[in-house]
Design a protein around this motif. Structure first.
Motif, short mmCIF file in Angstrom:
data_model
loop_
_atom_site.label_atom_id
_atom_site.label_comp_id
_atom_site.label_asym_id
_atom_site.label_seq_id
_atom_site.Cartn_x
_atom_site.Cartn_y
_atom_site.Cartn_z
N THR A 116 39.14 34.22 29.44
CA THR A 116 39.58 35.62 29.53
C THR A 116 38.50 36.53 30.13
OG1 THR A 116 38.82 36.06 27.28
CG2 THR A 116 41.14 35.45 27.54
N GLU A 147 48.46 34.31 30.93
CA GLU A 147 47.81 35.36 31.71
C GLU A 147 48.52 36.70 31.46
OE1 GLU A 147 45.20 36.08 33.73
OE2 GLU A 147 46.17 38.03 34.03
N PRO A 149 33.77 39.43 48.43
CA PRO A 149 34.25 38.08 48.73
C PRO A 149 34.12 37.17 47.52
CG PRO A 149 31.97 38.29 49.42
CD PRO A 149 32.37 39.63 48.85
N PRO A 201 39.59 33.24 38.17
CA PRO A 201 39.01 32.11 38.92
C PRO A 201 38.68 30.92 38.03
CG PRO A 201 38.01 34.18 39.60
CD PRO A 201 38.91 34.51 38.45
C1 LIG Z 1 32.78 45.27 41.00
C2 LIG Z 1 32.58 43.78 40.99
C3 LIG Z 1 32.05 43.16 42.10
C4 LIG Z 1 31.90 41.80 42.13
N1 LIG Z 1 31.44 41.20 43.27
C5 LIG Z 1 31.53 39.87 43.40
C6 LIG Z 1 31.30 39.25 44.65
O1 LIG Z 1 30.94 39.88 45.64
N2 LIG Z 1 31.47 37.91 44.72
C7 LIG Z 1 31.89 37.17 43.64
O2 LIG Z 1 32.09 35.97 43.79
N3 LIG Z 1 32.07 37.73 42.44
C8 LIG Z 1 31.91 39.05 42.28
N4 LIG Z 1 32.15 39.64 41.07
C9 LIG Z 1 32.27 38.81 39.84
C10 LIG Z 1 33.58 38.07 39.66
O3 LIG Z 1 34.67 38.75 40.18
C11 LIG Z 1 33.86 37.79 38.19
O4 LIG Z 1 32.70 37.58 37.44
C12 LIG Z 1 34.76 36.54 38.10
O5 LIG Z 1 36.04 36.91 38.55
C13 LIG Z 1 34.81 35.99 36.69
O6 LIG Z 1 35.83 35.05 36.59
P1 LIG Z 1 36.46 34.71 35.18
O7 LIG Z 1 37.54 33.72 35.43
O8 LIG Z 1 35.38 34.36 34.24
O9 LIG Z 1 37.06 36.09 34.63
P2 LIG Z 1 38.08 37.14 35.27
O10 LIG Z 1 38.06 37.14 36.74
O11 LIG Z 1 37.79 38.42 34.55
O12 LIG Z 1 39.49 36.59 34.80
C14 LIG Z 1 39.93 36.71 33.47
C15 LIG Z 1 41.44 36.54 33.44
O13 LIG Z 1 41.89 36.56 32.10
C16 LIG Z 1 42.95 37.48 31.95
N5 LIG Z 1 42.84 38.04 30.60
C17 LIG Z 1 41.80 38.72 30.07
N6 LIG Z 1 42.04 39.03 28.79
C18 LIG Z 1 43.27 38.54 28.50
C19 LIG Z 1 44.07 38.54 27.33
N7 LIG Z 1 43.64 39.09 26.19
N8 LIG Z 1 45.29 37.97 27.41
C20 LIG Z 1 45.72 37.39 28.55
N9 LIG Z 1 45.00 37.35 29.69
C21 LIG Z 1 43.79 37.91 29.66
C22 LIG Z 1 42.70 38.54 33.02
O14 LIG Z 1 43.85 39.24 33.37
C23 LIG Z 1 42.16 37.67 34.16
O15 LIG Z 1 43.18 37.13 34.94
C24 LIG Z 1 32.26 41.02 40.99
C25 LIG Z 1 32.80 41.64 39.87
C26 LIG Z 1 32.96 43.01 39.87
C27 LIG Z 1 33.57 43.65 38.68
#
Ligand SMILES: Cc1cc2nc3c(=O)[nH]c(=O)nc-3n(C[C@H](O)[C@H](O)[C@H](O)COP(=O)(O)OP(=O)(O)OC[C@H]3O[C@@H](n4cnc5c(N)ncnc54)[C@H](O)[C@@H]3O)c2cc1C
Length: 431
Positions: A160, A45, A61, A25
């Protein structure tokens, strides 16, 4: 431990103004923001699709865009939701601004918006390291079917989730909390009588949508059960399909051995819980397991130690900052790794995140978006959710494009210009 030395020449396959690492996201929004700001941008990614936890871990959600009837997270994140709604891939639950969505349509719209913005996409590419010249990052190293490759850039954004790039670059991390929030393997059930699941919509503010009836039914069974949370469930805009979030185990998901163990333990637990739900909860009587998420969901791992660390106190009292670049309005939501409990503290007002939480001292061309930003365990337990993670990605992308335009270090970005650009994009940084 025995160590081997391997030296090899790595081809530098491309060069950009901005490279965004991780297409979750925060990452795909950061890439769109950077590209729209005029920066030649790449997005790397590890999977073959975008969305991070939202799609790879079936986390639904998307919480939460609104507070007290006001849209708090806006701009490109909300444009993404509108594009999803346009193809019947999402539904806004009002007034909370929670979004129920189709994971497949999420992947499609995220990819379309990234490509429309002119971002170069590198799928199936795992970031394993970086090269530095003094403190500046010069290249990111990735592994894919082509072998080991390097991409050069002027600025890097680490989205990440686990701060992989920052960690490789030597950015200091926040002290590891004594109890990381648990990992959860979300599963999809078909054949569910969704009409008799009142907690499937998450429309109200200040309500925890865990299903206490199921908890009670499980307690009444008086048998040993694996640890669980919630349960929370969420539709995906298809009649009898439900995503169930209830398995949990302690694991540092940034540690390969612990992550492997979590996947195995939780897969067993999914089958245990599906069986229990079918036998004991009428709405699930005819349910069948459609799939488990491709990856166990990760709530908490590493966070950088940035120029500023956002504290729970600052966040909960909605302290404003001269360099506020994004907001958060989800409750402080801390799941226990050692019990079935959850601490859920609702906010008094929509909170602010300062730009200084996206940069680290001594790293002049690195920004962090998403849940790895610089925060303590309390404020991050709110900001980590998807809408606010997108907000951080938007800010990081705009900042990186401005830095590329003016050739400045990330710590010297013109904050007024940054905030004005974000406001022009639609971000709500004021009320
Ligand atoms: C069980 C659970 C329930 C949740 N419930 C909710 C909810 O109800 N509502 C809500 O809004 N949020 C919820 N969350 C939180 C939310 O999903 C995450 O905190 C959010 O997606 C974080 O976004 P981000 O972009 O920081 O990281 P992430 O979503 O973790 O995205 C990281 C991206 O980087 C990529 N990546 C990672 N390491 C590497 C690498 N070394 N090389 C290449 N690519 C890499 C991954 O594949 C991924 O696409 C929940 C999370 C969990 C685990």
């Amino acid at each position: 431990m025995e160590k081997i030395r391997q030296t090899r020449e790595i081809p530098v396959i491309a060069e950009y103004d901005v490279v965004v690492c991780g297409g979750g996201p925060s990452g795909f929004i950061a890439a769109i923001a950077a590209a729209r700001g005029g920066a030649r941008t790449a997005l790397i990614e590890r999977y073959g699709f975008l969305g991070g936890m939202a799609t790879a871990s079936l986390v639904a959600p998307i919480s939460v865009f609104n507070y007290n009837q006001r849209r708090i997270i806006d701009g490109i994140p909300w444009e993404f939701i509108e594009r999803l709604i346009d193809i019947e891939g999402a539904r806004e639950e009002k007034p909370s601004g929670n979004i129920t969505f189709s994971p497949e349509k999420y992947k499609l719209i995220a990819q379309r918006m990234v490509l429309e913005a002119g971002v170069s996409l590198y799928f199936h590419s795992y970031i394993t390291g970086c090269k530095k010249s003094e403190n500046n990052l010069t290249h990111v190293i990735l592994e894919n079917k082509n072998g080991t490759e390097a991409i050069a850039a002027k600025y890097f954004i680490d989205c990440t989730g686990d701060a992989d790039l920052s960690y490789q670059a030597g950015v200091p991390m926040q002290p590891k909390s004594s109890e990381l929030q648990p990992a959860s393997l979300i599963f999809m059930l078909g054949g569910v009588d969704t009409d008799s699941l009142p907690k499937i919509r998450h429309n109200e503010h200040k309500v925890n949508y865990h299903d206490l009836d199921i908890r009670q039914a499980f307690e009444d069974l008086d048998i040993d059960l694996p640890q669980y949370g919630g349960p929370w469930y969420c539709g995906i805009l298809a009649n009898d399909l439900v995503l169930v979030n209830m398995t949990r185990t302690y694991a540092d998901m940034a540690n390969n051995r612990e992550a492997t163990n979590a996947e195995c333990v939780l897969r067993e637990d999914v089958f245990t819980f599906v069986d229990l739900l079918k036998k004991n909860i009428p709405a699930f009587e005819n349910a069948h397991l459609v799939m488990t998420a491709p990856q166990t969901g990760t709530r908490e791992t590493r966070r950088i130690k940035g120029v500023h660390t956002l504290t729970g106190e600052e966040y909960i009292e909605a302290r404003n900052f001269d360099d506020a670049i994004s907001r958060g309005c989800h409750p402080v939501d801390i799941h226990s790794s050692s019990s079935n409990n959850q601490l859920c503290e609702f906010l008094e007002d929509a909170a602010f995140v300062p730009y200084r939480c996206l940069i680290a001292p001594g790293f002049p061309n690195l920004l962090v978006g998403g849940r790895a930003f610089s925060a303590d365990g309390i404020s991050s337990a709110s900001v980590r959710v998807q809408a606010s993670a997108m907000g951080l990605g938007q800010a990081a992308g705009v900042a990186a494009a401005l830095c590329a335009q003016y050739g400045t270090n990330v710590s010297e970005v013109d904050i007024k210009k940054l905030r004005n650009t974000l406001i022009k994009y639609g971000a709500n940084l004021t009320n």
